[in-house]
Write an enzyme that holds these catalytic residues in place. Structure first.
Site, short mmCIF file in Angstrom:
data_model
loop_
_atom_site.label_atom_id
_atom_site.label_comp_id
_atom_site.label_asym_id
_atom_site.label_seq_id
_atom_site.Cartn_x
_atom_site.Cartn_y
_atom_site.Cartn_z
CB THR A 54 7.67 70.41 -5.45
OG1 THR A 54 6.47 69.75 -5.83
CG2 THR A 54 8.79 69.43 -5.40
NE ARG A 59 -0.35 71.85 -12.57
CZ ARG A 59 -0.22 72.60 -11.47
NH1 ARG A 59 -1.04 73.61 -11.27
NH2 ARG A 59 0.71 72.33 -10.58
CG ASP A 118 -4.49 58.77 10.48
OD1 ASP A 118 -4.39 58.81 11.72
OD2 ASP A 118 -5.57 58.95 9.88
CE LYS A 151 1.77 64.53 -2.37
NZ LYS A 151 0.89 64.38 -3.54
CE LYS A 201 1.12 62.58 -9.20
NZ LYS A 201 0.23 62.99 -8.12
CG ASP A 216 0.98 61.42 -5.14
OD1 ASP A 216 1.39 61.37 -3.97
OD2 ASP A 216 0.96 62.48 -5.80
O1 C5P Z 1 1.02 69.55 -12.75
P1 C5P Z 1 2.32 69.30 -12.02
O2 C5P Z 1 3.44 68.88 -12.94
O3 C5P Z 1 2.70 70.44 -11.11
O4 C5P Z 1 1.99 68.03 -11.11
C1 C5P Z 1 2.86 67.52 -10.14
C2 C5P Z 1 2.21 66.35 -9.46
O5 C5P Z 1 3.09 65.86 -8.46
C3 C5P Z 1 0.89 66.65 -8.79
O6 C5P Z 1 0.06 65.54 -9.02
C4 C5P Z 1 1.21 66.77 -7.32
O7 C5P Z 1 0.18 66.28 -6.50
C5 C5P Z 1 2.43 65.85 -7.21
N1 C5P Z 1 3.36 66.17 -6.13
C6 C5P Z 1 4.02 67.38 -6.01
N2 C5P Z 1 4.90 67.60 -4.97
C7 C5P Z 1 5.14 66.64 -4.08
C8 C5P Z 1 4.49 65.40 -4.19
C9 C5P Z 1 3.61 65.19 -5.24
O8 C5P Z 1 3.83 68.25 -6.85
N3 C5P Z 1 6.04 66.82 -3.13
#
Ligand code: C5P
Length: 232
Positions: free
Chosen positions: A119, A211, A64, A61, A32, A59
């Protein structure tokens, strides 16, 4: 649609990202690319990672007016990405325009999914700051229905909402779910989380893991653990 683990490569430079992906040797994880990396490196980073044989979820998002999103999607589609997304809050018209923009001359297009509620958002914050006075689960389902009406392939939601989305929109409607943490790990800024194993039990189609893999002492092991828990 096969289940897979998508690694969120939230780095701010090409060098660091490619060095990270080098660790995976023969394995070609689904990658991603988010705002941080895309805004710092531009479209070239997409071409570089694609040339190495990875599938790419871009990603960005988008959110607009329909015409702007349509034109932007035309540009992104030419990058040969496999999946991209918009905010469902942009309305059905915006999602339709996005989908139209993604169609290539040869009839193919990347998968298009809609973000429901991030999330990191909680029901309290949704109510107090966004003035949405409905259960979060219902909001996610309605955004899913809207995305389906617009012809999209699925949504981004928490694994905790995947089951509800599938019940409302059908089992083939994709649920791409960030908010994944190993048992007992630090949540960081995420709020609605599960383990990879639980995400599988709840029916997520793809988990997006950042992460817990990128910051792990052994990222390849962390990725393989995710695969084992989620896919096998
Ligand atoms: O580091 P972590 O596992 O929290 O990363 C989650 C990834 O998913 C991040 O890149 C974040 O931008 C993305 N994301 C998210 N929630 C969403 C859409 C995308 O955490 N609803």
């Amino acid at each position: 649609m096969g289940k897979d683990v998508i690694i969120a490569c939230d780095f701010n430079g090409a060098e660091e990202t490619l060095r990270f992906l080098d660790k995976f040797e023969g394995k070609k994880p689904y990658v991603k690319i988010g705002m941080e990396l895309f805004y710092s490196e531009g479209p070239d980073i997409v071409r570089k990672i694609k040339a190495r044989g990875h599938k790419i979820f871009l990603d960005l998002k988008l959110h607009d007016i329909p015409n702007t999103v349509n034109k932007a999607m035309k540009v992104l589609s030419s990058l040969d990405v496999d999946m991209c997304n918009v905010h469902g809050a942009g309305t059905i018209d915006m999602m339709k325009a996005a989908l139209e923009g993604l169609k290539r001359d040869d009839g193919t297009r990347p998968l298009l999914i809609a973000v429901t509620q991030l999330t990191s958002t909680t029901e309290d914050r949704m109510r107090e700051e966004l003035l949405i006075d409905r259960p979060l689960e219902d909001v996610v389902k309605v955004y899913g229905e809207n995305a389906m009406k617009a012809g999209l392939d699925g949504v981004v939601c928490s694994p905790l909402e995947a089951e509800g989305v599938h019940q409302t929109c059908g089992k083939d409607f994709l649920t791409v779910t960030p908010g994944v943490r190993f048992q007992g790990a630090d949540l960081g800024d995420q709020a609605r989380v599960t383990t990879p194993e639980m995400a599988k039990a709840l029916g997520s189609d793809y988990i997006v893991v950042g992460r817990p893999i990128t910051k792990a002492e052994d990222p390849v092991k962390a990725y393989m653990d995710c695969l084992k828990d989620f896919v096998e």
